[in-house]
Design a protein around this motif. Structure first.
Motif, PDB file in Angstrom:
ATOM      1  N   GLY A 263     -25.695 -12.892  17.438  1.00 24.02           N
ATOM      2  CA  GLY A 263     -26.063 -11.796  16.542  1.00 24.02           C
ATOM      3  C   GLY A 263     -25.241 -11.867  15.284  1.00 24.02           C
ATOM      4  N   LEU A 264     -25.851 -11.518  14.151  1.00 25.82           N
ATOM      5  CA  LEU A 264     -25.140 -11.521  12.870  1.00 25.82           C
ATOM      6  C   LEU A 264     -25.709 -10.387  12.026  1.00 25.82           C
ATOM      7  N   GLU A 265     -24.994  -9.271  12.015  1.00 22.73           N
ATOM      8  CA  GLU A 265     -25.475  -8.050  11.378  1.00 22.73           C
ATOM      9  C   GLU A 265     -24.543  -7.625  10.249  1.00 22.73           C
ATOM     10  N   MET A 266     -25.109  -6.873   9.290  1.00 26.99           N
ATOM     11  CA  MET A 266     -24.342  -6.441   8.125  1.00 26.99           C
ATOM     12  C   MET A 266     -24.605  -4.961   7.874  1.00 26.99           C
ATOM     13  N   LEU A 267     -23.550  -4.202   7.616  1.00 26.69           N
ATOM     14  CA  LEU A 267     -23.659  -2.789   7.268  1.00 26.69           C
ATOM     15  C   LEU A 267     -22.897  -2.554   5.973  1.00 26.69           C
ATOM     16  N   ASP A 268     -23.480  -1.779   5.046  1.00 25.28           N
ATOM     17  CA  ASP A 268     -22.758  -1.460   3.817  1.00 25.28           C
ATOM     18  C   ASP A 268     -21.898  -0.216   4.030  1.00 25.28           C
ATOM     19  N   LYS A 269     -21.133   0.161   3.010  1.00 20.67           N
ATOM     20  CA  LYS A 269     -20.148   1.225   3.144  1.00 20.67           C
ATOM     21  C   LYS A 269     -20.771   2.576   3.493  1.00 20.67           C
ATOM     22  N   PRO A 270     -21.873   3.004   2.849  1.00 21.56           N
ATOM     23  CA  PRO A 270     -22.480   4.287   3.240  1.00 21.56           C
ATOM     24  C   PRO A 270     -22.944   4.309   4.696  1.00 21.56           C
ATOM     25  N   MET A 271     -23.512   3.206   5.158  1.00 19.40           N
ATOM     26  CA  MET A 271     -23.958   3.166   6.551  1.00 19.40           C
ATOM     27  C   MET A 271     -22.770   3.174   7.508  1.00 19.40           C
ATOM     28  N   THR A 272     -21.725   2.433   7.149  1.00 17.96           N
ATOM     29  CA  THR A 272     -20.530   2.406   7.986  1.00 17.96           C
ATOM     30  C   THR A 272     -19.956   3.806   8.152  1.00 17.96           C
ATOM     31  N   ALA A 273     -19.904   4.557   7.056  1.00 17.10           N
ATOM     32  CA  ALA A 273     -19.378   5.920   7.125  1.00 17.10           C
ATOM     33  C   ALA A 273     -20.241   6.807   8.019  1.00 17.10           C
ATOM     34  N   ALA A 274     -21.564   6.646   7.916  1.00 18.12           N
ATOM     35  CA  ALA A 274     -22.472   7.472   8.711  1.00 18.12           C
ATOM     36  C   ALA A 274     -22.315   7.198  10.195  1.00 18.12           C
ATOM     37  N   VAL A 275     -22.273   5.931  10.581  1.00 16.59           N
ATOM     38  CA  VAL A 275     -22.212   5.616  12.007  1.00 16.59           C
ATOM     39  C   VAL A 275     -20.825   5.871  12.584  1.00 16.59           C
ATOM     40  N   GLU A 276     -19.790   5.667  11.790  1.00 19.07           N
ATOM     41  CA  GLU A 276     -18.437   5.906  12.307  1.00 19.07           C
ATOM     42  C   GLU A 276     -18.231   7.387  12.613  1.00 19.07           C
ATOM     43  N   ASP A 277     -18.788   8.247  11.772  1.00 15.74           N
ATOM     44  CA  ASP A 277     -18.695   9.681  12.016  1.00 15.74           C
ATOM     45  C   ASP A 277     -19.473  10.086  13.258  1.00 15.74           C
ATOM     46  N   TYR A 278     -20.459   9.295  13.623  1.00 16.14           N
ATOM     47  CA  TYR A 278     -21.342   9.613  14.751  1.00 16.14           C
ATOM     48  C   TYR A 278     -20.830   9.061  16.080  1.00 16.14           C
ATOM     49  N   VAL A 279     -20.453   7.765  16.109  1.00 18.79           N
ATOM     50  CA  VAL A 279     -20.110   7.146  17.391  1.00 18.79           C
ATOM     51  C   VAL A 279     -18.656   6.686  17.489  1.00 18.79           C
ATOM     52  N   HIS A 280     -17.914   6.706  16.372  1.00 21.02           N
ATOM     53  CA  HIS A 280     -16.498   6.319  16.378  1.00 21.02           C
ATOM     54  C   HIS A 280     -16.315   4.915  16.965  1.00 21.02           C
ATOM     55  N   ALA A 281     -16.970   3.966  16.326  1.00 29.91           N
ATOM     56  CA  ALA A 281     -16.947   2.582  16.804  1.00 29.91           C
ATOM     57  C   ALA A 281     -15.715   1.810  16.342  1.00 29.91           C
ATOM     58  N   GLY A 282     -14.874   2.431  15.516  1.00 32.43           N
ATOM     59  CA  GLY A 282     -13.692   1.744  15.016  1.00 32.43           C
ATOM     60  C   GLY A 282     -13.944   0.928  13.776  1.00 32.43           C
ATOM     61  N   TYR A 283     -14.973   1.297  12.987  1.00 30.82           N
ATOM     62  CA  TYR A 283     -15.310   0.544  11.790  1.00 30.82           C
ATOM     63  C   TYR A 283     -14.310   0.817  10.669  1.00 30.82           C
ATOM     64  N   ASP A 284     -14.140  -0.173   9.810  1.00 30.68           N
ATOM     65  CA  ASP A 284     -13.246  -0.089   8.657  1.00 30.68           C
ATOM     66  C   ASP A 284     -13.948   0.694   7.540  1.00 30.68           C
TER      67      ASP A 284
END
Length: 499
Positions: A263-284
């Protein structure tokens, strides 16, 4: 271009048509399996594309192949359109009902008929959930590889209709590459089979025609899927980048190095912020983009590939790398990507998810172009990409209750798709055309090419009763689309200038 025989029910009022259809279908189904009151049909008015809604005339819920065949035969005799529906998780409006037609819900076709470890196949009914196949095969050390983000809910019949992919499609392929045989019914209610249990089938490759045909050629009832052995080990790298272009270039560099990640996936900064607030995956949260790069196989293979990928990512400018230490952490890394869509639903009343593809080397160009479009259309956009195969999922955030926002969202989406084509890509990768991308098909294909695709539909469904008005635009629809772009100050494609 469109010359289907006249519908014999066109002169009836909607109430007259309703009475006719109910009378014809009542003998074929138990009372609880035929819905036609407004409060019963409203839940079927849209799929995952909620911006466009239309209540069906009738909803039929057959439980057997015989019932489904009888419904289709009756609707064909009456000239009544039929829209097949699975779980309704599609994102292009492919299951949006016909106002004067029957929605054929296949939710009750939900049995796993056979799992064969020797042939590594499973025979399942169309309403079986994607994830349920892997759950059933797990005790045998097998699983079904295509894994759409909606796999907890989406059905295999819908996956076949849209040729769905998922985060692991880069290595293991799309639905088309993981299906051996499809059985179903024609619009006349006659049985039809595509493919076979063998690895190859004599004659024309009609499997490649029906997979991705969006319910326009046949109603899918049963699917034979391939199963693959569960890898001994899987590990995931989470790489942070302080520059979008570096992240995009890193994707191309990984593939250029001869590495095919699981798998090779990419998330930009707005998406990273949205998902981190939701699932707390440990994203930068400081990164402009993150990449998730997975390797699977034997422990030795994974160790070697993780090392090679990490080196490529560092050389490409990654500011931080984290490698999953165990299965729990790997799943945690992926939880953010898998929950990108629900996370977006928490920060916006509505979103429209695009689904174009572009060459991998243009990923950064597209992200930068989308940032300019955000300013132009005054709407936010969060981005998550199947970066390895260039399949984009920009989520345009808007409020469907605001007509002007919906108009700007439509223009924004059309601009993304037109730009994708200009970059050498396509208007859809795995979500299908449905009603959402009808206009953009006029950008991708000439009217002559669309006419040829429509000829295939007519070969299977001469009266144009199966999921009519989807996927293939009429000249009138292309003209309307061109005028919309002109009004929006956005026409770049010469194919539309004739309108």
């Amino acid at each position: 271009m469109r010359c289907a025989p006249a519908n014999t029910t066109e002169t009836l009022s909607k109430q007259e048509l309703l009475a006719l259809v109910v009378r014809a279908l009542e003998p074929l189904l138990p009372p609880h399996a035929l819905l036609y009151q407004t409060e019963d049909t409203t839940p079927y008015e849209c799929d995952g594309l909620t911006a466009y809604r239309q209540r069906p005339l009738v909803v039929a819920l057959p439980e057997t192949t015989e019932q489904a065949a009888a419904i289709l035969h009756t609707c064909h005799r009456l000239g009544v359109p039929v829209v097949a529906r699975g779980a309704g998780t599609g994102l292009s409006g492919g299951a949006m009902p016909h106002a004067r037609g029957v929605t054929l819900s296949l939710a009750k076709f939900n049995q796993i008929l056979n799992v064969d470890p020797r042939s590594r196949t499973a025979v399942v009914q169309c309403g079986v959930r994607n994830l349920a196949i892997s759950e059933a095969a797990a005790p045998l050390g097998l699983y079904y590889a295509p894994d759409p983000s909606s796999q907890i809910a989406c059905t295999i019949g819908g996956n076949v209709a849209e040729n769905s992919g998922g985060v692991h499609c880069l290595k293991y392929g799309l639905t088309l590459h993981n299906v051996l045989k499809v059985r179903g019914l024609t619009m006349e209610g006659e049985p039809i089979t595509f493919g076979s249990d063998a690895l190859d089938t004599p004659g024309y490759d009609l499997m490649s025609v029906v997979v991705g045909s969006e319910g326009m050629l046949a109603v899918i009832l049963e699917v034979t899927v391939k199963l693959v052995p569960k890898p001994q080990l899987a590990r995931c790298i989470m790489a942070s980048f302080n520059d979008i272009r570096k992240a995009g270039d890193a994707v191309a560099a990984v593939i250029a190095a001869g590495i095919i990640p699981a798998g090779l996936e990419m998330l930009d900064k707005p998406m990273t912020a949205a998902v981190e607030d939701y699932v707390h995956a440990g994203y930068d949260l400081t990164a402009e983009a993150i990449l998730l790069c997975e390797s699977d196989g034997t422990p030795e293979e994974v160790e070697e590939e993780i090392g090679r990928m990490a080196e490529v990512l560092r050389t490409s400018g990654a500011t931080a790398l984290a490698v999953s230490r165990d299965e729990a952490e790997r799943l945690k890394f992926w939880s953010g990507r898998k929950n990108a869509f629900p996370a977006s639903g928490r920060i916006s009343p509505d979103y429209m998810c695009m689904d174009s593809t572009i060459p991998r080397k243009r990923l950064a160009d597209m992200l930068l172009a989308i940032q300019e479009m955000e300013k132009k259309y005054r709407l936010r956009c969060a981005n998550v990409f199947h970066a390895g195969d260039g399949n984009l999922h920009p989520l345009i955030l808007f409020d469907a209750n605001d007509a002007d926002q919906l108009r700007r969202c439509e223009l924004f989406g059309a601009d993304i798709l037109e730009t994708s084509v200009a970059m050498g890509g396509t208007v859809t990768g795995e979500h299908g055309v449905g009603v959402e991308k009808l206009g953009s098909m006029c950008v991708q294909f000439s009217m002559e090419e669309n006419a040829q695709m429509y000829a295939v539909k007519q070969a299977f469904d001469p009266r144009e009763l199966l999921n009519p008005g989807k996927a293939i635009p009429t000249p009138q629809r292309c003209a309307e689309f061109g005028k919309m772009l002109v009004r929006g100050g956005q026409i770049k494609h010469p194919e539309l200038e004739r309108f």
